[in-house]
Design a protein around this motif. Structure first.
Motif, PDB file in Angstrom:
ATOM      1  N   GLU A 168       0.830  -1.209   0.000  1.00  0.00           N
ATOM      2  CA  GLU A 168       0.000   0.000   0.000  1.00  0.00           C
ATOM      3  C   GLU A 168       0.866   1.260   0.000  1.00  0.00           C
ATOM      4  N   HIS A 169       1.955   1.230   0.741  1.00  0.00           N
ATOM      5  CA  HIS A 169       2.856   2.387   0.741  1.00  0.00           C
ATOM      6  C   HIS A 169       3.601   2.510  -0.588  1.00  0.00           C
ATOM      7  N   ASN A 172       1.237   4.168  -2.861  1.00  0.00           N
ATOM      8  CA  ASN A 172       1.146   5.593  -2.513  1.00  0.00           C
ATOM      9  C   ASN A 172       2.285   6.400  -3.104  1.00  0.00           C
ATOM     10  N   ASN A 173       3.445   5.767  -3.261  1.00  0.00           N
ATOM     11  CA  ASN A 173       4.620   6.454  -3.780  1.00  0.00           C
ATOM     12  C   ASN A 173       4.728   6.382  -5.295  1.00  0.00           C
ATOM     13  N   LYS A 196      -4.928   2.897  -6.522  1.00  0.00           N
ATOM     14  CA  LYS A 196      -4.709   3.771  -5.367  1.00  0.00           C
ATOM     15  C   LYS A 196      -5.989   3.945  -4.549  1.00  0.00           C
ATOM     16  N   LEU A 199      -6.490   1.891  -1.267  1.00  0.00           N
ATOM     17  CA  LEU A 199      -5.605   2.000  -0.106  1.00  0.00           C
ATOM     18  C   LEU A 199      -6.432   2.276   1.147  1.00  0.00           C
ATOM     19  N   SER A 202      -3.043   3.639   6.669  1.00  0.00           N
ATOM     20  CA  SER A 202      -2.427   4.946   6.867  1.00  0.00           C
ATOM     21  C   SER A 202      -1.036   4.810   7.470  1.00  0.00           C
TER      22      SER A 202
END
Length: 206
Positions: A168-169, A172-173, A196, A199, A202
């Motif tokens: 997920e990170h 995000n990137n 995305k 997601l 957090s």
């Protein structure tokens, strides 16, 4: 139409912390007490049906524990977009080495926009410890980890969750646009807004 994304993920940490066991459990649902020490680097591939439109393939690079002392990690780290940093909760020295691995990682590979690659910390062999582990929330915040998990390859504890957190990170990137959609499309280090939208992680800190 489905798209495929390919992500190179490093699995790093000192010798004997359980990196190979974690990968074998995650990819093949196997566990053994008797894996030989990895020499150099080993590879495994894990396919995830992320959502209805997206298949994510994780290319997991199992980096030998002694490699941090050599010069080859720069070659091994190249084009990685995420990392699992592993220590053994029964051996304090492997936790003390975590920041050396993180510094080595950050000094040798960054994302296209200059940020460090996302790294999730794994407190492995949690099945061997009966007492409460120290809270790693502040440690992760202070040292740039996106989250941490207590894991056990033997008992299959939190490995899937840790990998999902990392993915997920990575999404995000994502920076690379998808240039082609279709059953055969392959996008290196890419993402789409559709992916995305799914997601829901957090901080990922457990």
């Amino acid at each position: 139409m489905q798209q495929e994304l390919l992500f190179k993920v490093l699995v790093i940490g000192d010798l004997g912390v359980g990196k190979t066991s974690i990968i074998k459990r995650y990819v093949h649902q196997l566990f053994s007490q008797h894996y030989r020490a990895t020499v150099g680097v080993d590879f495994a591939l894990k396919a995830l049906q992320w959502d209805d439109d997206t298949v994510i393939r994780l290319q997991l690079w199992d980096i030998a524990g002694q490699e941090r002392y050599g010069n080859m990690t720069r070659v091994y780290y190249r084009e990685a977009v995420g990392a699992l940093v592993v220590f053994d909760v029964t051996r304090a020295s492997t936790f003390e080495a975590v920041l050396k691995w993180k510094d080595d990682l950050d000094s040798k590979v960054t994302l296209n926009h200059g940020k460090p690659v996302p790294a999730v910390l794994l407190a492995n062999k949690s099945d061997q410890v009966t007492s409460q582990q120290p809270n790693l929330d502040s440690f992760c915040r202070e040292n740039g980890f996106v989250g941490w998990f207590e894991t056990s390859a033997k008992e299959n504890t939190s490995i899937e969750e840790a990998a999902r957190c990392l993915v997920e990170h990575i999404l995000n990137n994502g920076e690379s646009p998808v240039t082609e959609r279709g059953p055969g499309s392959l996008v290196l280090s890419g993402y789409t807004n559709a992916a995305k939208d799914h997601l829901n992680c957090s901080s990922c800190v457990k």
